[in-house]
Design an enzyme around this catalytic site. Structure first.
Site, PDB file in Angstrom:
ATOM      1  N   HIS A 111       0.869  -1.178   0.000  1.00 30.65           N
ATOM      2  CA  HIS A 111       0.000   0.000   0.000  1.00 30.65           C
ATOM      3  C   HIS A 111       0.913   1.238   0.000  1.00 30.65           C
ATOM      4  CE1 HIS A 111      -2.768   2.933   1.897  1.00 30.65           C
ATOM      5  NE2 HIS A 111      -3.756   2.145   1.540  1.00 30.65           N
ATOM      6  N   ASP A 187       3.289  -4.653   7.924  1.00 27.23           N
ATOM      7  CA  ASP A 187       2.085  -3.840   7.791  1.00 27.23           C
ATOM      8  C   ASP A 187       0.897  -4.779   7.988  1.00 27.23           C
ATOM      9  OD1 ASP A 187      -0.183  -2.590   6.893  1.00 27.23           O
ATOM     10  OD2 ASP A 187       0.700  -1.807   5.046  1.00 27.23           O
ATOM     11  N   GLN A 190      -4.230  -5.240   6.959  1.00 26.99           N
ATOM     12  CA  GLN A 190      -5.216  -6.186   6.425  1.00 26.99           C
ATOM     13  C   GLN A 190      -5.112  -7.561   7.065  1.00 26.99           C
ATOM     14  OE1 GLN A 190      -7.663  -5.242   4.678  1.00 26.99           O
ATOM     15  NE2 GLN A 190      -6.980  -3.298   3.833  1.00 26.99           N
ATOM     16  N   LYS A 213     -10.273  -0.751  10.539  1.00 24.22           N
ATOM     17  CA  LYS A 213     -10.447  -1.889   9.625  1.00 24.22           C
ATOM     18  C   LYS A 213     -10.812  -3.158  10.388  1.00 24.22           C
ATOM     19  CE  LYS A 213      -7.024  -0.137   6.319  1.00 24.22           C
ATOM     20  NZ  LYS A 213      -7.849   0.380   5.224  1.00 24.22           N
ATOM     21  N   CYS A 351      -4.829   2.674  -3.538  1.00 27.70           N
ATOM     22  CA  CYS A 351      -3.567   3.187  -2.951  1.00 27.70           C
ATOM     23  C   CYS A 351      -2.412   2.248  -3.238  1.00 27.70           C
ATOM     24  CB  CYS A 351      -3.710   3.414  -1.445  1.00 27.70           C
ATOM     25  SG  CYS A 351      -4.933   4.635  -1.016  1.00 27.70           S
TER      26      CYS A 351
HETATM   27  C1  LIG Z   1      -2.227  -2.948   3.532  1.00 24.30           C
HETATM   28  C2  LIG Z   1      -2.551  -1.562   4.003  1.00 24.30           C
HETATM   29  N1  LIG Z   1      -1.600  -0.825   4.584  1.00 24.30           N
HETATM   30  C3  LIG Z   1      -1.831   0.411   5.043  1.00 24.30           C
HETATM   31  C4  LIG Z   1      -3.077   0.976   4.919  1.00 24.30           C
HETATM   32  C5  LIG Z   1      -3.292   2.345   5.452  1.00 24.30           C
HETATM   33  O1  LIG Z   1      -4.241   2.309   6.495  1.00 24.30           O
HETATM   34  P1  LIG Z   1      -4.736   3.648   7.168  1.00 24.30           P
HETATM   35  O2  LIG Z   1      -5.385   4.455   6.082  1.00 24.30           O
HETATM   36  O3  LIG Z   1      -5.712   3.217   8.203  1.00 24.30           O
HETATM   37  O4  LIG Z   1      -3.543   4.321   7.717  1.00 24.30           O
HETATM   38  C6  LIG Z   1      -4.109   0.263   4.313  1.00 24.30           C
HETATM   39  C7  LIG Z   1      -5.422   0.858   4.100  1.00 24.30           C
HETATM   40  O5  LIG Z   1      -6.171   0.486   3.230  1.00 24.30           O
HETATM   41  C8  LIG Z   1      -3.839  -1.044   3.849  1.00 24.30           C
HETATM   42  O6  LIG Z   1      -4.780  -1.781   3.267  1.00 24.30           O
END
Ligand SMILES: Cc1ncc(COP(=O)(O)O)c(C=O)c1O
Length: 394
Positions: A111, A187, A190, A213, A351
């Site tokens: 992401h 990270d 998900q 999430k 993203c």
């Molecule tokens: C794999 C992953 N990393 C990071 C993020 C960023 O999350 P946040 O917008 O809650 O900071 C997301 C959000 O969709 C994500 O799916």
């Protein structure tokens, strides 16, 4: 609680088919109630006053933080409450003492929140090695291993892809990092919501996740650290043990990373969300999503003019499925799904623009993402509506 029982706690599901949980999940009533209870019954700042409400609020806040930590198996480490995954990753990027010539390894599955901050480090003389998945989106562990060199200080990988739904072998990656003396950031945006997570068993150094999430409120998330070895981004109220006109001593534990008033209601709500998921059971959540994803992939792949993105070989996955409809922009498909059948999905790059380019999907994909409240009937409605849309598009 069975997975069928929980649906009644999500009023939005009465009117809509919500398949955008990877962007943000719905919130069940008990989570909202826990936050309302704080606001109406014992609202006070935490870690500061001695009056009775301050004592209750502080106690509940710290308990909530401990519960969130335990939800990811992180009892042995430190958990700082953050606003979201992006902020947690930023706290690592900006909290380590980078030297020119350091290297970071990451992947093209990331992401933007776990890619762009590392690219930005190049301005400080840090080299970034990006491991590319194959044309189908599969990552070869040998490629990652080759990218982790003796001078690699940190490896940053997603635990589960928010586009393809694939789960990465983070334990094996942690082993590679250990061998080379590199730290590992996972990270977990998900993974924490969808599969059982045990950060100690994974063996990572940092684990970043978002509350919104995983059935929790927006504006909450966490940064788990094996050791509290990062320089805090902010100092101020709540984050120090003592201060004089000449300087200060940072608080020893999590508090040093939580300068200023934390999201008290949000953290209490997030702990309630973690308890809610535990009541269902994370193994049950994982199996439920696996079943729905398999049904969705089979159903969509059988349709003329529809292509499902992602690796051909089955592997561990969460309930996220991306697809395209020939001759139609993903936004158009998403719009029609909403208008025709009240099915809400995400469309576009999610993203992950560099990944989309790599997969030769310049307009991105349509992404359906399921969660605990998603039913088989909803998946079937999505498939039937996509079939109708694809027939008209051809
Ligand atoms: C794999 C992953 N990393 C990071 C993020 C960023 O999350 P946040 O917008 O809650 O900071 C997301 C959000 O969709 C994500 O799916």
């Amino acid at each position: 609680m069975t997975i069928e029982d929980c649906r009644a706690d999500f009023p939005i599901t009465r009117d809509l088919i919500y398949l955008d949980s990877a962007a943000t999940a719905l919130t069940p009533k008990p989570v909202v109630q826990a936050m309302v209870e704080y606001d109406l019954r014992y609202r006070a700042n935490v870690g500061r006053g001695v009056h009775r409400l301050a004592a209750v609020a502080t106690h509940r806040y710290r308990d909530a933080r401990d519960a969130i930590k335990s939800f990811i198996g992180g009892e042995s480490g430190t958990l700082a409450v953050t606003r979201n995954t992006t902020e947690a990753i930023g706290a690592v990027v900006n909290g380590l003492d980078w030297r020119r010539g350091d290297r970071v390894a990451t992947t093209l599955l990331e992401h933007h929140s776990n890619l762009l901050p590392w690219l930005r480090l190049r301005e400080r003389g840090v080299a970034v090695d990006i491991v590319r998945p194959d044309a189908g989106g599969s990552l070869d562990l040998a490629d990652l291993e080759a990218a982790v060199r003796d001078d690699t200080r940190l490896v940053a990988v997603t635990h589960a892809s928010n586009v393809l739904g694939t789960v990465l072998p983070v334990r094996e990656i942690a082993g590679i990092c250990r061998d080379r003396g590199a730290r590992l950031l996972v990270d977990g945006a998900q993974s924490a919501p969808h599969i059982p997570v045990d950060v100690a068993a994974i063996g990572c150094d940092y684990f970043c996740f978002s509350g919104h999430k995983m059935l929790g409120p927006t504006g909450t998330g966490g940064l788990w650290m094996r050791e509290p070895d990062l320089e805090p981004l902010f100092v101020g109220g709540g984050s120090i043990e003592s201060a004089t006109a000449d300087g200060y001593i940072l608080a020893p534990g999590e508090e040093r990373y939580e300068a200023g008033t934390p999201p008290v209601a949000g953290t209490i709500g997030l702990a309630r969300a973690a308890a809610y998921l535990r009541e269902i059971g994370m193994e049950t959540v994982r199996r439920h999503e696996e079943r729905l994803a398999a049904r969705l992939i089979d159903g969509l792949a059988a349709l003329d003019g529809v292509t499902v993105a992602g690796p051909d070989a089955p592997g561990d996955r969460i309930g996220v499925v991306s697809f395209t409809v020939e001759g139609m922009h993903p936004h158009e498909v998403a719009q029609v799904l909403d208008e025709a059948a009240a099915v809400l999905v995400r469309s576009g790059h999610h993203c992950c623009q560099p990944l989309m380019e790599h997969l030769d999907l310049p307009d991105g994909t349509v992404r359906a993402s399921a969660y605990v409240y998603t039913t088989t009937e909803e998946i079937d409605t999505l498939i039937a509506t996509v079939e109708e849309i694809a027939r008209r598009a051809i």
